[in-house]
Every structure is written in structure tokens, then in C-alpha cells.
Design a protein around this motif. Structure first.
Motif, PDB file in Angstrom:
ATOM      1  N   ILE A 232      18.652  12.348  15.213  1.00 54.84           N
ATOM      2  CA  ILE A 232      17.542  11.589  15.390  1.00 54.84           C
ATOM      3  C   ILE A 232      16.357  11.583  15.104  1.00 54.84           C
ATOM      4  CG2 ILE A 232      16.791  11.358  18.691  1.00 54.84           C
ATOM      5  CD1 ILE A 232      19.497   9.874  18.201  1.00 54.84           C
ATOM      6  N   PHE A 233      16.191  13.121  15.232  1.00 57.13           N
ATOM      7  CA  PHE A 233      14.868  13.553  14.782  1.00 57.13           C
ATOM      8  C   PHE A 233      14.394  12.575  13.479  1.00 57.13           C
ATOM      9  CE2 PHE A 233      12.318  16.282  11.884  1.00 57.13           C
ATOM     10  CZ  PHE A 233      11.775  16.428  12.627  1.00 57.13           C
ATOM     11  N   LEU A 234      15.449  12.593  13.026  1.00 58.05           N
ATOM     12  CA  LEU A 234      14.860  12.157  11.456  1.00 58.05           C
ATOM     13  C   LEU A 234      15.298  10.370  11.439  1.00 58.05           C
ATOM     14  CD1 LEU A 234      16.949  14.385   9.432  1.00 58.05           C
ATOM     15  CD2 LEU A 234      14.814  14.429   9.254  1.00 58.05           C
ATOM     16  N   SER A 235      15.620  10.029  12.739  1.00 59.59           N
ATOM     17  CA  SER A 235      16.179   8.058  12.938  1.00 59.59           C
ATOM     18  C   SER A 235      15.459   7.675  13.190  1.00 59.59           C
ATOM     19  CB  SER A 235      17.185   8.701  13.343  1.00 59.59           C
ATOM     20  OG  SER A 235      17.603   6.914  13.316  1.00 59.59           O
ATOM     21  N   THR A 236      14.455   8.609  13.806  1.00 56.90           N
ATOM     22  CA  THR A 236      13.376   8.109  15.136  1.00 56.90           C
ATOM     23  C   THR A 236      12.128   8.395  14.385  1.00 56.90           C
ATOM     24  OG1 THR A 236      13.322  10.031  15.669  1.00 56.90           O
ATOM     25  CG2 THR A 236      14.189   8.567  16.808  1.00 56.90           C
ATOM     26  N   ALA A 237      12.092   9.798  13.256  1.00 56.69           N
ATOM     27  CA  ALA A 237      10.769   9.124  11.934  1.00 56.69           C
ATOM     28  C   ALA A 237      11.007   8.178  11.351  1.00 56.69           C
ATOM     29  CB  ALA A 237      11.055  10.305  10.719  1.00 56.69           C
ATOM     30  N   PHE A 238      11.875   7.449  10.674  1.00 59.05           N
ATOM     31  CA  PHE A 238      12.246   6.513  10.090  1.00 59.05           C
ATOM     32  C   PHE A 238      11.985   5.287  10.635  1.00 59.05           C
ATOM     33  CE2 PHE A 238      13.761   9.321   7.203  1.00 59.05           C
ATOM     34  CZ  PHE A 238      12.841   9.023   5.774  1.00 59.05           C
ATOM     35  N   PHE A 240       9.805   5.299  13.140  1.00 53.15           N
ATOM     36  CA  PHE A 240       8.208   4.617  13.310  1.00 53.15           C
ATOM     37  C   PHE A 240       7.532   3.784  12.401  1.00 53.15           C
ATOM     38  CE2 PHE A 240       4.720   6.140  10.812  1.00 53.15           C
ATOM     39  CZ  PHE A 240       3.681   5.817  11.816  1.00 53.15           C
ATOM     40  N   LEU A 241       7.890   3.555  10.910  1.00 56.90           N
ATOM     41  CA  LEU A 241       8.307   2.940   9.814  1.00 56.90           C
ATOM     42  C   LEU A 241       8.534   1.659  10.063  1.00 56.90           C
ATOM     43  CD1 LEU A 241       8.517   5.120   6.346  1.00 56.90           C
ATOM     44  CD2 LEU A 241       6.998   4.449   7.739  1.00 56.90           C
ATOM     45  N   LEU A 242       9.830   1.195  11.236  1.00 53.83           N
ATOM     46  CA  LEU A 242      10.249   0.366  11.797  1.00 53.83           C
ATOM     47  C   LEU A 242       9.455  -0.463  12.958  1.00 53.83           C
ATOM     48  CD1 LEU A 242      14.140   1.224  12.161  1.00 53.83           C
ATOM     49  CD2 LEU A 242      13.011  -0.521  10.020  1.00 53.83           C
ATOM     50  N   VAL A 382      12.512   1.759   4.578  1.00 51.97           N
ATOM     51  CA  VAL A 382      11.801   2.084   3.132  1.00 51.97           C
ATOM     52  C   VAL A 382      12.050   0.797   2.568  1.00 51.97           C
ATOM     53  CG1 VAL A 382      13.014   2.220   0.603  1.00 51.97           C
ATOM     54  CG2 VAL A 382      13.096   4.277   2.828  1.00 51.97           C
ATOM     55  N   LEU A 383      13.264  -0.160   2.882  1.00 51.97           N
ATOM     56  CA  LEU A 383      13.340  -2.029   2.706  1.00 51.97           C
ATOM     57  C   LEU A 383      12.190  -2.688   3.538  1.00 51.97           C
ATOM     58  CD1 LEU A 383      17.137  -2.241   2.102  1.00 51.97           C
ATOM     59  CD2 LEU A 383      15.625  -1.997   0.711  1.00 51.97           C
ATOM     60  N   GLN A 384      11.799  -1.998   4.542  1.00 52.75           N
ATOM     61  CA  GLN A 384      11.216  -3.251   5.636  1.00 52.75           C
ATOM     62  C   GLN A 384       9.950  -2.677   4.938  1.00 52.75           C
ATOM     63  OE1 GLN A 384      11.072  -3.218   9.803  1.00 52.75           O
ATOM     64  NE2 GLN A 384       8.921  -2.457   9.161  1.00 52.75           N
ATOM     65  N   THR A 385       8.545  -0.934   4.749  1.00 52.12           N
ATOM     66  CA  THR A 385       7.824  -1.226   3.807  1.00 52.12           C
ATOM     67  C   THR A 385       7.408  -1.459   2.980  1.00 52.12           C
ATOM     68  OG1 THR A 385       8.211   0.845   5.947  1.00 52.12           O
ATOM     69  CG2 THR A 385       6.083   0.760   4.051  1.00 52.12           C
ATOM     70  N   GLY A 386       8.668  -1.272   2.047  1.00 55.60           N
ATOM     71  CA  GLY A 386       8.193  -1.540   0.808  1.00 55.60           C
ATOM     72  C   GLY A 386       8.041  -3.077   0.845  1.00 55.60           C
ATOM     73  N   LEU A 387       9.361  -3.747   1.188  1.00 54.72           N
ATOM     74  CA  LEU A 387       8.623  -5.241   1.211  1.00 54.72           C
ATOM     75  C   LEU A 387       7.701  -5.868   1.415  1.00 54.72           C
ATOM     76  CD1 LEU A 387      13.003  -6.080   0.841  1.00 54.72           C
ATOM     77  CD2 LEU A 387      10.873  -5.905  -1.221  1.00 54.72           C
ATOM     78  N   PHE A 388       7.277  -5.517   3.345  1.00 50.71           N
ATOM     79  CA  PHE A 388       6.348  -5.975   3.178  1.00 50.71           C
ATOM     80  C   PHE A 388       5.146  -5.743   2.484  1.00 50.71           C
ATOM     81  CE2 PHE A 388       2.913  -6.486   7.172  1.00 50.71           C
ATOM     82  CZ  PHE A 388       3.229  -6.698   7.795  1.00 50.71           C
ATOM     83  N   LEU A 389       4.896  -4.260   2.396  1.00 49.37           N
ATOM     84  CA  LEU A 389       4.088  -4.508   0.943  1.00 49.37           C
ATOM     85  C   LEU A 389       3.099  -4.944  -0.389  1.00 49.37           C
ATOM     86  CD1 LEU A 389       1.115  -2.277   0.944  1.00 49.37           C
ATOM     87  CD2 LEU A 389       2.917  -0.049  -0.298  1.00 49.37           C
ATOM     88  N   LEU A 390       4.476  -5.238  -0.805  1.00 51.10           N
ATOM     89  CA  LEU A 390       4.981  -5.321  -1.966  1.00 51.10           C
ATOM     90  C   LEU A 390       4.301  -7.216  -1.568  1.00 51.10           C
ATOM     91  CD1 LEU A 390       6.091  -6.011  -4.469  1.00 51.10           C
ATOM     92  CD2 LEU A 390       7.793  -6.560  -4.095  1.00 51.10           C
ATOM     93  N   GLY A 391       4.593  -7.909  -0.569  1.00 51.34           N
ATOM     94  CA  GLY A 391       4.647  -9.484  -0.006  1.00 51.34           C
ATOM     95  C   GLY A 391       3.041  -9.653  -0.020  1.00 51.34           C
TER      96      GLY A 391
END
Length: 460
Positions: A232-238, A240-242, A382-391
Motif C-alpha cells: 500500500i505504501f508503494l502503491s499510494t506513492a504512485f 500521488f502522481l495519479l 508512469v503513463l499518466q505523468t509521462g503522457l501529460f508532460l509530453l502533451g
């Protein structure tokens, strides 16, 4: 109202009553509570928008980014641990969980103080160095919230819990508005949040039935909480990016006024999603725990029926906002916030692919498979942050919103893998929701193409 623990002991497992009846009543209560909460929040937002200035909302948006980030990067999943554990009604287990929660939240406030200056430098807003330590003190009060909030949700006994949350939210906003009238400054927002947290603690401790928590450090309980919570710790860390990567990125591309305007549109557009996430967390997990869809065709049919109804309502609400968002902003806000109308349309549409798959996480959590949820959130983040920044880098805000939606379309493959692993994937549900979403998106794009095109000039 009987205590959750007492009800469990009386029956040997869960409180009396048919599961379907408890799910139906729990759903209505959760939706009603979150609808009421969103309405209170909307009224407060409208009042505050006439007292304060867009820059104040922009500053508080950045405070929230850090606030949420600190919380998510240290979450060990106490709530889902209590809801899924066989010891979820054992007071020694609950007291150990509460002790960990108190320690964690005090450390969160200290982290807010430490990060205040780096955050101010990163976003180029010196006021953050002063605002964050004050806003972060809300963590201290929230750390002392009783575990009765989680055991009530565990047994779908959420009537009083819903009323208390709604009342505390309303009183907190009243305090915020009074402070705004007195100070006419951004300080009303973080101080109001701290007061709201204190009010919530007092009401929860006073009016939720059951034994009060005491400091305890039982070895077995601690090991179970850590074992389940590490993923859960690792999941919620990501996670946060979501939830915050868009605001972090926009904080570097937009003016502070632009962030405030974006956040107003984001708040309106995500209201149905906030309700959906609340219902999913409080009701789908107990449902899948008591009726694992992979174990029996009857259980699969029950979960399918509830999931389908849930998803149709959520998708319809989100599409309605995409269609009516521009008019809602025109009616509710003054001319300083008119650009938020296009943001409402874009945000409502970009969240549709994500909402199709959110109920499947409960299947994994109910089976104790927090590791699978971690890998899902890792992929999404990873996908959301990368594609949002790219867009946004190459195509402006329109490209950012499209990248967000595309990220969750691609991540749905991992959603399917997780659901199939636990026998819960429902291709009929996914196909139906995809068709509804595409039809609604096409209509919204046809009606509001001009407002969406205007977002291209939103960047400085």
C-alpha cells in the motif's frame, strides 16, 4: 446504533442483515454524504471566490499538492488493512493500528515543515514556506481519529459516520468563510482546514459508538499491518502522481492565477469521481471480501450487477458534466473564472477511461493482494505523468488532457490482468462502459469544441 465490534461478535462475523440490503443502504448513504459534502464544498467555494482572489486558490492548490504528496508517500493502508483483516474487530489490533497512525501523522506535520522552503523554491512562490507548516498541522489532529471510522465502514454501518463527516466539513467551511471575511487573505484557507480537522476529531471521538483507542504496540498486529501495508505504501506513492501530477506539471507551466482557474474547473469536473471513489472504497471492498467473484458464479453475478449499475451512474454523471460544464461555470462564477468552463469539459472527459476500471482494485484488496494494486498504480502513474508532460510540452493543454486519457486507456491492460488473476474481470461491463464513454465524449466534443480549442491559448 450498535457498535461494529458488538455486532460482529453477536453474529460471529458481520452484523445482521442481508448483504444486498446493507450494500444498497450503504451506497445511498455514501452517495448522499458525498453529494452533501460536495454541495457544501461548492457553496463554500462560490462564497470564497467572491471574497478572495484567484491567486489565493492557486496558492492553496500548490499547498494541497505538497499536503497530499506527504500523506501518500507515507501511507501504509491502515483503513484497508482493518477492513480486510480477520482481526478487524480485535481491539488490540485496532489500538496498534491507531498508535501507528498517530506516530505517522505527527511525522507528516514535521515533513511539511521541512519541505516548505524547497516547495517554495520549486514553484517560485515564497508564500508556500509560510503556508505549509500551518496547513500541515491538520495532520496532527487527523492522526488521532478513532479506528471506529474504519470498523464502521468494514461492516457497512456508515449512517452516523456519514452525518459526522458532513457536519464537520460544513463547520470547517463556515470557519474558513468567517476567517476570509476577517482577513481577506489566503491565510483563511489553511487555518480553516486546521480548524475543520479539529472539529472532525471532536465529533468522531464523541459520537461514534464503541471503545476508545489506547496506545498499544502488539507485535503480531504490527507485523500484519506492515506486511499488508508495505505494498500500500508503494502503491499510494504512485497514487500521488495519479492525483497530483497534473497540478505539479501545471505549476511549472501556468501562472498562479491560471492554476487557480484550472483548480476551480477541476473541482467541478471531478465531483462525480470523488463520490465514485468513496463508494468504491467503502462498499466494493466489503462486497468482494464477502462474495469473491472468482469463487462462485452466483457471487460473480452479484458483483457484476452492482458494478454495472455503479459504473453506468458514474459515467452518466461524468458525461453530464462534460455537456453542462461551460454553462455551470457561467452561472456560478464571475467573469474572472470563465476559462474554467473549458477545463470542466476536458477534465470530465479525460477521467472516463480511468473510471471504467476502478472497481477491479477492490477484488485484489479483498484477496489481500496489495502487491497487484501497487503494480497497477505504478503503471498508471508512469503513463499518466509521462503522457501529460509530453502533451503539454508539445501541444499545450489540449495535448495534456489527451495524454491523460490515453494513459488510462493503455493502463487498462494491467487492470484486466489484475481482475483475471482473481476471477473478477467482466468484459461485458468494460465493453458497455467504453461505448457509453465514447458516445458521450463525441457529443461533448461536438458541443464544446470552441471552448476546448480556447485552452490552447491558456498557457502564458
Amino acid at each position: 446504533m450498535s457498535t461494529p465490534g458488538g455486532a460482529a461478535r453477536a453474529t460471529g462475523s458481520a452484523p445482521f442483515g442481508r448483504v444486498a440490503d446493507r450494500i444498497a443502504s450503504g451506497t445511498l448513504l455514501t452517495i448522499g454524504g458525498y453529494f452533501g459534502s460536495q454541495m457544501v464544498r461548492l457553496i463554500g467555494n462560490l462564497v470564497l471566490s467572491r471574497i478572495l482572489f484567484p491567486e489565493a486558490f492557486g496558492l492553496m492548490t500548490l499547498v494541497t499538492v505538497v499536503f497530499v504528496g506527504v500523506a501518500m508517500f507515507s501511507d501504509i493502508g491502515i483503513a484497508p488493512s482493518i477492513q480486510q483483516s480477520k482481526r478487524g474487530d480485535d481491539q488490540d489490533f485496532l489500538d496498534t493500528a491507531w498508535t501507528i497512525q498517530v506516530i505517522r501523522n505527527v511525522l507528516l506535520w514535521i515533513a511539511c515543515c521541512i519541505l516548505s522552503w524547497p516547495a517554495a523554491l520549486f514553484f517560485g512562490e515564497p508564500m508556500l514556506a509560510q503556508l505549509l507548516p500551518v496547513a500541515g498541522f491538520a495532520f496532527v489532529f487527523l492522526g488521532f481519529l478513532p479506528t471506529r471510522t474504519h470498523t464502521a465502514a468494514r461492516h457497512l454501518l456508515i449512517g452516523r459516520l456519514t452525518v459526522i463527516e458532513l457536519l464537520s466539513h460544513a463547520l470547517g467551511l463556515v470557519a474558513m468563510v468567517i476567517l476570509a471575511l476577517i482577513t481577506r487573505s489566503v491565510w483563511a484557507l489553511p487555518i480553516g482546514n486546521v480548524i475543520g480537522s479539529l472539529i472532525k476529531l471532536i465529533l468522531m471521538d464523541r459520537y461514534l459508538p464503541g471503545p476508545r483507542n489506547r496506545f498499544r504496540w502488539e507485535k503480531e498486529a504490527r507485523h500484519e499491518l506492515v506486511r499488508f501495508g508495505k505494498w500500500i505504501f508503494l502503491s499510494t506513492a504512485f497514487n500521488f502522481l495519479l492525483s497530483q501530477s497534473d497540478k505539479i506539471i501545471l505549476g511549472k507551466f501556468l501562472t498562479i492565477e491560471g492554476i487557480g482557474i484550472y483548480n476551480v474547473g477541476f473541482f467541478i469536473a471531478t465531483a462525480p469521481m470523488a463520490i465514485a471513489i468513496a463508494v468504491n472504497g467503502r462498499l466494493m471492498l466489503p462486497l468482494c471480501r464477502d462474495h469473491p467473484p472468482g469463487k462462485d458464479p452466483a457471487d460473480f453475478a452479484l458483483v457484476r450487477r452492482i458494478r454495472m449499475r455503479f459504473s453506468v451512474v458514474v459515467a452518466a454523471s461524468q458525461i453530464a458534466l462534460a455537456l453542462l460544464g461551460v454553462a455551470i461555470i457561467d452561472i456560478l462564477y464571475d467573469d474572472r473564472f470563465l476559462a474554467s468552463g473549458g477545463v470542466v469539459v476536458a477534465v470530465a472527459l479525460m477521467n472516463l477511461p480511468y473510471l471504467i476500471g476502478i472497481t477491479y482494485e477492490a477484488v485484489a484488496f479483498a484477496a489481500g493482494d496489495s502487491r497487484a494494486v501497487f503494480f497497477l498504480n505504478f503503471t498508471r502513474a508512469v503513463l499518466q505523468t509521462g503522457l501529460f508532460l509530453l502533451g503539454i510540452t508539445y501541444w499545450g493543454l489540449e495535448g495534456a488532457f489527451l495524454g491523460f486519457a490515453l494513459a488510462h486507456v493503455l493502463a487498462h491492460g494491467v487492470v484486466i490482468h489484475l481482475a483475471r488473476k482473481h476471477g473478477g474481470w467482466d468484459p461485458l461491463h468494460d465493453a458497455a462502459m467504453a461505448l457509453i464513454s465514447l458516445a458521450g465524449a463525441a457529443l461533448a466534443l461536438w458541443l464544446h469544441g470552441a471552448e476546448l480549442s480556447a485552452l490552447a491559448g491558456f498557457l502564458p
